[in-house]
Design an enzyme around this catalytic site. Sequence first.
Site, mmCIF file in Angstrom:
data_model
loop_
_atom_site.group_PDB
_atom_site.id
_atom_site.type_symbol
_atom_site.label_atom_id
_atom_site.label_comp_id
_atom_site.label_asym_id
_atom_site.label_seq_id
_atom_site.Cartn_x
_atom_site.Cartn_y
_atom_site.Cartn_z
ATOM 1 N N TRP A 131 0.863 -1.192 0.000
ATOM 2 C CA TRP A 131 0.000 0.000 0.000
ATOM 3 C C TRP A 131 0.899 1.241 0.000
ATOM 4 O O TRP A 131 1.872 1.293 0.759
ATOM 5 C CB TRP A 131 -0.914 -0.025 1.229
ATOM 6 C CG TRP A 131 -1.769 1.194 1.367
ATOM 7 C CD1 TRP A 131 -2.436 1.848 0.364
ATOM 8 C CD2 TRP A 131 -2.053 1.902 2.578
ATOM 9 N NE1 TRP A 131 -3.116 2.925 0.883
ATOM 10 C CE2 TRP A 131 -2.915 2.971 2.235
ATOM 11 C CE3 TRP A 131 -1.697 1.723 3.916
ATOM 12 C CZ2 TRP A 131 -3.387 3.872 3.178
ATOM 13 C CZ3 TRP A 131 -2.185 2.616 4.867
ATOM 14 C CH2 TRP A 131 -3.014 3.682 4.496
ATOM 15 N N ASP A 212 -1.392 -6.780 8.546
ATOM 16 C CA ASP A 212 -2.241 -5.632 8.229
ATOM 17 C C ASP A 212 -3.524 -6.198 7.627
ATOM 18 O O ASP A 212 -3.495 -6.764 6.535
ATOM 19 C CB ASP A 212 -1.528 -4.709 7.241
ATOM 20 C CG ASP A 212 -2.373 -3.471 6.929
ATOM 21 O OD1 ASP A 212 -1.877 -2.587 6.206
ATOM 22 O OD2 ASP A 212 -3.521 -3.388 7.422
ATOM 23 N N LYS A 248 -13.315 -0.696 4.819
ATOM 24 C CA LYS A 248 -13.891 -1.302 3.626
ATOM 25 C C LYS A 248 -15.022 -2.263 3.946
ATOM 26 O O LYS A 248 -16.099 -2.172 3.355
ATOM 27 C CB LYS A 248 -12.801 -2.053 2.836
ATOM 28 C CG LYS A 248 -11.869 -1.149 2.058
ATOM 29 C CD LYS A 248 -10.977 -0.381 2.969
ATOM 30 C CE LYS A 248 -10.160 0.689 2.337
ATOM 31 N NZ LYS A 248 -8.932 0.558 1.842
HETATM 32 C C1 LIG Z 1 -3.458 -2.566 3.106
HETATM 33 C C2 LIG Z 1 -4.080 -1.375 3.750
HETATM 34 N N1 LIG Z 1 -3.816 -1.117 5.047
HETATM 35 C C3 LIG Z 1 -4.346 -0.057 5.687
HETATM 36 C C4 LIG Z 1 -5.193 0.809 5.039
HETATM 37 C C5 LIG Z 1 -5.702 1.981 5.853
HETATM 38 O O1 LIG Z 1 -7.026 2.214 5.755
HETATM 39 P P1 LIG Z 1 -7.775 3.108 6.834
HETATM 40 O O2 LIG Z 1 -6.794 4.039 7.456
HETATM 41 O O3 LIG Z 1 -8.864 3.797 6.081
HETATM 42 O O4 LIG Z 1 -8.323 2.147 7.839
HETATM 43 C C6 LIG Z 1 -5.518 0.589 3.671
HETATM 44 C C7 LIG Z 1 -6.446 1.540 2.930
HETATM 45 N N2 LIG Z 1 -6.195 1.667 1.557
HETATM 46 O O5 LIG Z 1 -6.715 2.794 1.023
HETATM 47 C C8 LIG Z 1 -7.323 2.569 -0.194
HETATM 48 C C9 LIG Z 1 -6.346 2.721 -1.353
HETATM 49 O O6 LIG Z 1 -5.282 2.106 -1.310
HETATM 50 O O7 LIG Z 1 -6.695 3.422 -2.303
HETATM 51 C C10 LIG Z 1 -4.946 -0.527 3.022
HETATM 52 O O8 LIG Z 1 -5.216 -0.790 1.720
#
Ligand SMILES: Cc1ncc(COP(=O)(O)O)c(CNOCC(=O)O)c1O
Length: 399
Positions: A131, A212, A248
């Site tokens: 990510w 994660d 999500k």
């Molecule tokens: C693997 C992972 N960890 C953690 C997160 C963190 O998400 P949040 O802080 O919303 O819980 C995300 C959120 N990704 O966001 C969408 C994108 O890549 O366009 C994530 O994909």
Amino acid sequence: TSPWSFFEMAPLDPIIGLNEQFQKDDYPSKVIVGVGAYRDEKGKPFVLPSVRKAEKILAEGGLDMEYAGIAGEPRFVDLALEFAYGEDSAALKEGRIQGVQALSGTGGLRVFGEMMKKHGSTTLYLPNPSWGNHKNIFTNSGLEVKNYRYYDADNSSLDFEGMVHDIKSMPAGSIVLLHACAHNPTGMDPTLEQWKELSSVIKEQDLVTFFDCAYQGFASGDASKDAAAIRMFVEDGHLISMVQSFSKNFGLYGQRVGALSVVGRDAEEAKKVVSQMKTVIRPMYSNPPRHGARLVTTILEDPQLTAEFREECKGMADRINTMRGALKDSLESAGSTRDWSHITDQIGMFAYSGLSNEQVLEMRAKHHVYCTGDGRISMAGVTSDNVDYIANAIHDVAK
Ligand SMILES: Cc1ncc(COP(=O)(O)O)c(CNOCC(=O)O)c1O
């Protein structure tokens, strides 16, 4: 003189910046398949009906607006951990798993990074690719961020041999970050057999295993199935740490709902780690917001609402999987002779198309189809109305 005179304009975040560029584009059939946020069949944001029901219950509940504790809503933490580790988890029953509410996944990742830095960790390994935000979160925590091989771009597949090799050569004490399911951005997950092998490889080493978990329930549509790797590792005796995001699967993106947990040798050890998480949280943001945690609690403590949630979450996963098939079929009927089987082999929010950055930019300029620069397509943005348009655009730049 102004105290801000030496401030420069910061570079746009690649994912957020894409949205801004898309907004400015007035091309009639422009399409964005960038940010990883679910859209329904009409391309609209989706609030789960079970969440709407929980909202009503809370609104009538006359709840106060007092501070939550540093660790957040205790009931939420219990339910979040049960959701991930399983209600019949022996480790959970023994009190060996403890946790805190986090400012969504991002907040949990950062608290973990800061805590580990404070406790002497130096290096954290991310899959390559990972990510986009991971690197900065841990670099800013003071850790050195390195990569382990994960994706074989030439064959659009998992580079499992490379992954195992790189994990085997990690120095003792390194932190290895694993995506629990629905790898972002590739959508390529290890098979259960490969997870089993990873568990025994990592067991041989003195590593900190850090999951994660941002898509539980959203990947296969079955929250228990999506937690298989986590539960296997705990069963195999790994003392893992994990971040959960409820952005999500519960569609709570802007409510910032997450949890950070740890599996200790015993309850006492796990509680010590949680106490250290709290010493990082207190001077960072003091305590987390209550509303989103209360929504998840309301749903997970009511069997009927939980059942409705699981159905709704499965509905999102199913729509995405249907679009995977539709996109692959549409590419083939557009005349593409390339092998697009990775689009349907991959799981979760994203399809890692294999388009080069040049092809991505050409597709954006020529067809006004916006995906991130690495060729990642958010399948949530694909609908039966736009799938053919997207397929023709990809085919045009990829042939
Ligand atoms: C693997 C992972 N960890 C953690 C997160 C963190 O998400 P949040 O802080 O919303 O819980 C995300 C959120 N990704 O966001 C969408 C994108 O890549 O366009 C994530 O994909």
